[in-house]
Write an enzyme that holds these catalytic residues in place. Sequence first.
Site, PDB file in Angstrom:
ATOM      1  CE  LYS A  12      23.416  59.872  68.390  1.00  0.00           C
ATOM      2  NZ  LYS A  12      23.019  60.902  69.391  1.00  0.00           N
ATOM      3  CE1 TYR A  52      26.748  64.439  67.803  1.00  0.00           C
ATOM      4  CE2 TYR A  52      28.280  62.750  68.550  1.00  0.00           C
ATOM      5  CZ  TYR A  52      27.015  63.119  68.120  1.00  0.00           C
ATOM      6  OH  TYR A  52      26.029  62.173  68.008  1.00  0.00           O
ATOM      7  CG  PHE A  60      25.910  67.830  76.244  1.00  0.00           C
ATOM      8  CD1 PHE A  60      26.211  67.322  74.978  1.00  0.00           C
ATOM      9  CD2 PHE A  60      25.246  69.046  76.326  1.00  0.00           C
ATOM     10  CE1 PHE A  60      25.851  68.007  73.821  1.00  0.00           C
ATOM     11  CE2 PHE A  60      24.886  69.753  75.174  1.00  0.00           C
ATOM     12  CZ  PHE A  60      25.194  69.222  73.914  1.00  0.00           C
ATOM     13  NE  ARG A  88      17.216  66.134  63.244  1.00  0.00           N
ATOM     14  CZ  ARG A  88      18.123  66.319  64.224  1.00  0.00           C
ATOM     15  NH1 ARG A  88      19.407  65.993  64.048  1.00  0.00           N
ATOM     16  NH2 ARG A  88      17.766  66.811  65.382  1.00  0.00           N
ATOM     17  CB  THR A  94      17.553  66.430  70.738  1.00  0.00           C
ATOM     18  OG1 THR A  94      17.778  67.112  69.494  1.00  0.00           O
ATOM     19  CG2 THR A  94      18.889  66.065  71.361  1.00  0.00           C
ATOM     20  NE  ARG A 105      17.472  61.010  68.465  1.00  0.00           N
ATOM     21  CZ  ARG A 105      18.062  62.145  68.119  1.00  0.00           C
ATOM     22  NH1 ARG A 105      17.361  63.269  68.035  1.00  0.00           N
ATOM     23  NH2 ARG A 105      19.366  62.177  67.853  1.00  0.00           N
ATOM     24  CG  ASN A 115      19.715  60.700  71.096  1.00  0.00           C
ATOM     25  OD1 ASN A 115      20.694  60.127  70.612  1.00  0.00           O
ATOM     26  ND2 ASN A 115      19.587  62.017  71.099  1.00  0.00           N
ATOM     27  CG  HIS A 118      23.983  61.887  63.998  1.00  0.00           C
ATOM     28  ND1 HIS A 118      24.050  63.094  64.669  1.00  0.00           N
ATOM     29  CD2 HIS A 118      24.324  62.141  62.707  1.00  0.00           C
ATOM     30  CE1 HIS A 118      24.430  64.035  63.798  1.00  0.00           C
ATOM     31  NE2 HIS A 118      24.610  63.481  62.613  1.00  0.00           N
ATOM     32  CD  GLU A 131      26.307  65.603  60.415  1.00  0.00           C
ATOM     33  OE1 GLU A 131      25.403  64.816  60.046  1.00  0.00           O
ATOM     34  OE2 GLU A 131      26.217  66.317  61.423  1.00  0.00           O
TER      35      GLU A 131
HETATM   36  P1  DAT Z   1      20.496  65.874  67.647  1.00  0.00           P
HETATM   37  O1  DAT Z   1      21.211  64.571  67.903  1.00  0.00           O
HETATM   38  O2  DAT Z   1      19.010  65.732  67.776  1.00  0.00           O
HETATM   39  O3  DAT Z   1      20.930  66.545  66.374  1.00  0.00           O
HETATM   40  P2  DAT Z   1      22.144  67.820  69.054  1.00  0.00           P
HETATM   41  O4  DAT Z   1      22.909  67.982  67.782  1.00  0.00           O
HETATM   42  O5  DAT Z   1      21.641  69.058  69.718  1.00  0.00           O
HETATM   43  O6  DAT Z   1      20.898  66.850  68.860  1.00  0.00           O
HETATM   44  O7  DAT Z   1      23.037  67.060  70.122  1.00  0.00           O
HETATM   45  C1  DAT Z   1      23.852  65.970  69.743  1.00  0.00           C
HETATM   46  C2  DAT Z   1      23.732  64.892  70.771  1.00  0.00           C
HETATM   47  O8  DAT Z   1      24.264  65.346  72.012  1.00  0.00           O
HETATM   48  C3  DAT Z   1      22.304  64.476  71.088  1.00  0.00           C
HETATM   49  O9  DAT Z   1      21.845  63.484  70.210  1.00  0.00           O
HETATM   50  C4  DAT Z   1      22.399  63.983  72.485  1.00  0.00           C
HETATM   51  C5  DAT Z   1      23.503  64.830  73.081  1.00  0.00           C
HETATM   52  N1  DAT Z   1      22.951  65.963  73.838  1.00  0.00           N
HETATM   53  C6  DAT Z   1      22.428  67.091  73.327  1.00  0.00           C
HETATM   54  N2  DAT Z   1      22.044  67.929  74.284  1.00  0.00           N
HETATM   55  C7  DAT Z   1      22.355  67.310  75.460  1.00  0.00           C
HETATM   56  C8  DAT Z   1      22.202  67.642  76.824  1.00  0.00           C
HETATM   57  N3  DAT Z   1      21.660  68.805  77.206  1.00  0.00           N
HETATM   58  N4  DAT Z   1      22.618  66.745  77.755  1.00  0.00           N
HETATM   59  C9  DAT Z   1      23.168  65.571  77.390  1.00  0.00           C
HETATM   60  N5  DAT Z   1      23.347  65.188  76.109  1.00  0.00           N
HETATM   61  C10 DAT Z   1      22.938  66.039  75.155  1.00  0.00           C
HETATM   62 MG    MG Z   2      22.593  67.577  65.778  1.00  0.00          MG
END
Ligand code: DAT
Ligand code: MG
Length: 154
Positions: A12, A52, A60, A88, A94, A105, A115, A118, A131
Amino acid sequence: MSERERTFVMVKPDGVNRGLVGEVISRLEDRGLKLVGAKFMQIDEDLAHEHYGEHEGKPFFEGLVDFITSDPVVAMVWEGQDATRQVRKMMGETDPAESAPGTIRGDYGLDLGRNVIHGSDHEDPGANEREISLFFDDDELVDWEREDETWLYE
Ligand code: DAT
Ligand code: MG
């Protein structure tokens, strides 16, 4: 029985700005995963919304789109046995604060919204293929054999 598969991985904008591209690639390479596609690019608004999409409507979401479109990323496709789940595990949770040291991470992040990496969700069937096709055309992926593959797999 675990199968060899392809998964989508992205460094990222925070990881790019912090000079962590090489570190991320090194870790995946050292593990034995095979790089089959890579692209240094900046994500536009439309692609961010598609990528996303599952988070649309969450508090968020807009911040996430602003962040992911703010600067370049490195989009990649990695191949190997059980690649989606293995990546993963290497990424950690996350939230970096919940990620074990030794994970990407857990070693390089502090904040949930920054973080570093991805990776496709292994609990979402087809997320990897979806994706990959969002970011890469078929002819941008390379079929090749790593020299050490005979020593990586039984
Ligand atoms: P991951 O990236 O582990 O697959 P995710 O798909 O749930 O996690 O979320 C995508 C991204 O969105 C994540 O890397 C960071 C951001 N994110 C997720 N939950 C969040 C939150 N509660 N507040 C702020 N950013 C968040
Ligand atoms: Mg995800």
